[in-house]
Design an enzyme around this catalytic site. Structure first.
Site, PDB file in Angstrom:
ATOM      1  N   GLY A  81       0.829  -1.209   0.000  1.00 20.49           N
ATOM      2  CA  GLY A  81       0.000   0.000   0.000  1.00 20.49           C
ATOM      3  C   GLY A  81       0.861   1.257   0.000  1.00 20.49           C
ATOM      4  NE  ARG A 145      -2.170  -4.512  -0.754  1.00 18.82           N
ATOM      5  CZ  ARG A 145      -1.606  -3.936   0.309  1.00 18.82           C
ATOM      6  NH1 ARG A 145      -0.555  -4.481   0.873  1.00 18.82           N
ATOM      7  NH2 ARG A 145      -2.107  -2.823   0.807  1.00 18.82           N
ATOM      8  CG  ASP A 176       2.412  -9.363   4.197  1.00 17.74           C
ATOM      9  OD1 ASP A 176       2.749 -10.241   5.015  1.00 17.74           O
ATOM     10  OD2 ASP A 176       1.248  -8.937   4.117  1.00 17.74           O
ATOM     11  CE  LYS A 202       4.442  -0.026   2.519  1.00 18.73           C
ATOM     12  NZ  LYS A 202       3.508  -0.760   1.637  1.00 18.73           N
ATOM     13  CB  THR A 203       3.109  -0.148   6.576  1.00 15.16           C
ATOM     14  OG1 THR A 203       1.687  -0.221   6.698  1.00 15.16           O
ATOM     15  CG2 THR A 203       3.724  -0.516   7.918  1.00 15.16           C
ATOM     16  CG  ASP A 205      -1.493  -0.632   8.215  1.00 13.67           C
ATOM     17  OD1 ASP A 205      -2.046   0.367   7.721  1.00 13.67           O
ATOM     18  OD2 ASP A 205      -1.765  -1.795   7.870  1.00 13.67           O
ATOM     19  CE  LYS A 242     -27.973  18.185  11.617  1.00 12.38           C
ATOM     20  NZ  LYS A 242     -28.935  18.696  10.682  1.00 12.38           N
ATOM     21  CG  MET A 250      -6.893   2.149   5.713  1.00 11.32           C
ATOM     22  SD  MET A 250      -5.784   2.447   4.369  1.00 11.32           S
ATOM     23  CE  MET A 250      -6.836   1.884   3.032  1.00 11.32           C
ATOM     24  NE  ARG A 252      -2.897  -6.317   6.040  1.00  9.85           N
ATOM     25  CZ  ARG A 252      -2.070  -5.968   5.073  1.00  9.85           C
ATOM     26  NH1 ARG A 252      -2.536  -5.640   3.904  1.00  9.85           N
ATOM     27  NH2 ARG A 252      -0.778  -5.955   5.277  1.00  9.85           N
TER      28      ARG A 252
HETATM   29  P1  FBP Z   1       0.731  -2.002   3.621  1.00  7.89           P
HETATM   30  O1  FBP Z   1       0.767  -2.893   4.817  1.00  7.89           O
HETATM   31  O2  FBP Z   1       1.136  -2.665   2.375  1.00  7.89           O
HETATM   32  O3  FBP Z   1       1.493  -0.743   3.862  1.00  7.89           O
HETATM   33  O4  FBP Z   1      -0.771  -1.539   3.372  1.00  7.89           O
HETATM   34  C1  FBP Z   1      -1.543  -1.043   4.402  1.00  7.89           C
HETATM   35  C2  FBP Z   1      -2.940  -0.677   4.000  1.00  7.89           C
HETATM   36  O5  FBP Z   1      -3.025   0.700   3.725  1.00  7.89           O
HETATM   37  C3  FBP Z   1      -3.907  -1.093   5.101  1.00  7.89           C
HETATM   38  O6  FBP Z   1      -4.055  -0.076   6.055  1.00  7.89           O
HETATM   39  C4  FBP Z   1      -5.158  -1.418   4.327  1.00  7.89           C
HETATM   40  O7  FBP Z   1      -5.943  -2.373   4.970  1.00  7.89           O
HETATM   41  C5  FBP Z   1      -4.636  -1.968   3.046  1.00  7.89           C
HETATM   42  O8  FBP Z   1      -3.378  -1.382   2.839  1.00  7.89           O
HETATM   43  C6  FBP Z   1      -5.526  -1.693   1.884  1.00  7.89           C
HETATM   44  O9  FBP Z   1      -5.055  -2.371   0.782  1.00  7.89           O
HETATM   45  P2  FBP Z   1      -5.346  -1.992  -0.725  1.00  7.89           P
HETATM   46  O10 FBP Z   1      -4.470  -0.831  -1.042  1.00  7.89           O
HETATM   47  O11 FBP Z   1      -4.897  -3.205  -1.461  1.00  7.89           O
HETATM   48  O12 FBP Z   1      -6.790  -1.676  -0.844  1.00  7.89           O
END
Ligand code: FBP
Length: 550
Positions: A81, A145, A176, A202-203, A205, A242, A250, A252
């Site tokens: 991602g 991916r 991964d 990188k991520t 997350d 209201k 995000m 995962r």
């Molecule tokens: P990475 O672990 O590859 O950095 O991706 C994280 C992420 O952004 C998650 O937060 C999310 O669930 C997922 O990618 C979404 O995947 P896609 O881009 O394939 O929709």
């Protein structure tokens, strides 16, 4: 001429900071630590990674003079991602390689690991690099991916690198993708193929971190973008009085993003998946918890609020976790039959195959969630939680619970909801100063690891809560982060994800505040990322990192 925004134009001139060992332009001296082991399942990892296991942690120190380096061709891959700062990793790598030898050349493999296997690449020249400095996104070379795991993929990778004269690969990715890097490094080294492999963390997350990796890049910027949006919702909620806003964020698996955004904005509710798992909370418990906060605020005539829901929650609710594990096995075993079906037919098919408690849990879920759970796994075997509408499910279930409470006379308020999902909005934002500097430094470190002839290492930069003049760069062997996990119905070596630690300072601080934030309206409005101006608004660090390092 291609039009670019005023910000992009001004930002192109930003010169990212470097750790002192890399900033001098002179040679880098490497200090080696003790041999390392693995994060878990040590014997299995040792056996699978005989050539790369046990290497020492490396720290760079500034040295005198310039060492001679033969010219090399290097390949770079963006994997997984998007995360803000990826282009700066490549820029740092490019500048670092050129500082080693002006004849060094950098090639970008296109669309992620696929580009390596299918031999799709482009040379990254100074003009291209300059056009992408300090920009968000991965559009310079694209990402993907694809999991690198078959002998055939490795052979193709070797063939393509050899044809281009590439002697080092840099894989920029999450857990991964860096698992891919580790497996590829092992393959090359164990077959005496002289191609180095270096990873970069990188991520958005934030779950690729440990004692040596303080943060995965992109987490800082993405959390700032989401916190700006959440802050805006907080202000809207507090103005209109209201709506209850249910915001899925995000991440995962781990809840680092939800926790960081909660620390930045002080919402009324933030669910942390790791706590749900530890306390063995059921879906019903979570619904009751949210409903009780809604009711308590209604007592004060505050029929509005903000609830943050981590994207990965569903996989941490114990009964759903068991269900997902069974679904994964079932879907791997029945792949041939399921391949031809749409999501709804898949849900009906697996409902007939599940037994016992999982069959009951599956039946109890809304139909939409049932089919979302049966969607294809990603190439690494992960459930695609970004496609599961947990925020809508919870808003609906809390509404039903409040109706019951009203009938029983325990709740008197009004409950109207808005649901949101913040994820893709933050993944390609222009990197904050933190990410711009951190990423550039990671790329530069990767070039130093290449110059030092290392393989199977992840570039690292530490002490990042201090000014950049005190940052420490180096590399850690990727095998030291690995353990065995069940994926696609088989045990596989993978990097262990860093989940939110319930005895860690960020979570403990959140717990000390959350009851007050629940009932009182204590919102904080962080506003947008600042790229120009005083350091106190431009050079911020995440609350998570500051609390962890305190
Ligand atoms: P990475 O672990 O590859 O950095 O991706 C994280 C992420 O952004 C998650 O937060 C999310 O669930 C997922 O990618 C979404 O995947 P896609 O881009 O394939 O929709």
């Amino acid at each position: 001429m291609k039009r670019i925004s005023a910000l992009q134009k001004a930002r192109a001139a930003y010169q990212p900071k470097l750790p002192p060992a890399l900033a001098s332009g002179a040679a880098v001296k490497i200090s080696e630590g003790a041999p390392t082991t693995a994060a878990g399942d040590v014997e299995a990892i040792k056996n699978l990674f005989k050539a790369t296991f046990g290497s020492p942690v490396l720290t760079f120190e500034a040295a005198q003079g310039n060492a001679a380096h033969a010219a090399v061709n290097v390949g770079v891959i963006l994997s997984g991602g998007q995360a803000p700062g990826g282009h700066n990793v490549i820029a740092g790598l490019f500048d670092g390689l050129k500082s080693l030898n002006a004849s060094n050349r950098l090639f970008g493999f296109l669309k992620g690991p696929d580009g390596l296997v299918k031999n799709e690449s482009m040379e990254l020249t100074a003009d291209i690099i300059d056009a992408y400095r300090n920009t968000g996104g991965f559009d310079m070379i694209g990402s993907g991916r694809t999991k690198l795991e078959t002998e055939e993929q490795f052979r193709e990778a070797r063939k393509n690198c050899e044809a281009m004269g590439i002697s080092a690969l840099v894989i920029i990715g999450g857990d991964d993708s860096n698992t891919n890097a580790c497996v590829l490094a092992e393959y090359f080294k164990s077959h005496d193929i002289p191609i180095q492999v270096i990873g970069c963390p990188k991520t958005i997350d934030g779950d690729l971190k440990n004692e040596w990796i303080e943060a995965s890049f992109g987490f800082d910027t993405a959390c700032r973008v989401y916190s700006e949006l959440i802050g805006n919702l907080c202000r809207d909620a507090n103005s209109a009085k209201k709506y209850w806003h249910f915001v899925k964020l995000m991440g995962r698996s781990a809840s680092h993003i939800a926790l960081e955004c909660a620390l930045q904005t002080q919402p009324n509710i933030a669910i942390i998946s790791e706590e749900v798992a530890a306390k063995k909370m059921t879906l019903g418990d979570i619904v009751n918890k949210i409903a009780s906060v809604v009711a308590a605020r209604a007592e004060n005539k505050e029929n509005f609020g903000i609830a943050l829901i981590p994207e990965g929650l569903i996989e941490f609710i114990p009964e759903i976790k068991v269900l997902i594990a069974e679904l994964n096995e079932l879907m791997a075993a029945e792949a041939a039959t399921l391949d031809a079906m749409d999501a709804e037919s898949k849900a009906a098919f697996v409902a007939g195959k599940l037994a016992g408690a999982s069959a009951e849990v599956f039946k109890s879920l809304p139909a939409g969630i049932r089919s979302q759970l049966c969607r294809d796994r990603d190439p690494h075997g992960n459930v695609q939680v970004s496609l599961i509408e947990t925020e809508k499910m919870l808003a609906q279930m809390v509404g039903t619970r409040l109706k019951e409470m009203k009938a029983a006379g325990t709740y008197k308020g009004k409950f109207a909801t808005q649901t949101h999902f913040f994820g893709y909005e933050g993944r390609c934002a222009a990197p904050s100063n933190y990410d711009a500097d951190y990423c550039y430094s990671l790329g530069y470190s990767a070039s130093a690891l290449i110059g030092a002839g290392r393989t199977g290492y992840m570039a690292n930069v530490r002490n990042t809560t201090a000014p950049a003049e005190q940052w420490i760069a180096g590399g850690i062997p990727i095998t030291m982060m690995m353990n065995m996990e069940r994926r696609h119905g088989a045990d596989k070596p993978v990097i262990r994800k860093a989940l939110v630690e319930l005895d860690g300072a960020p979570f403990k601080y959140f717990v000390s505040q959350r009851d007050q934030w629940a009932v009182e309206t204590s919102f904080v409005y962080p506003g947008p990322i600042q790229y120009f101006g005083p350091a106190e608004v431009c050079d911020l660090k995440t609350c998570t990192l500051l609390l962890e390092k305190k």
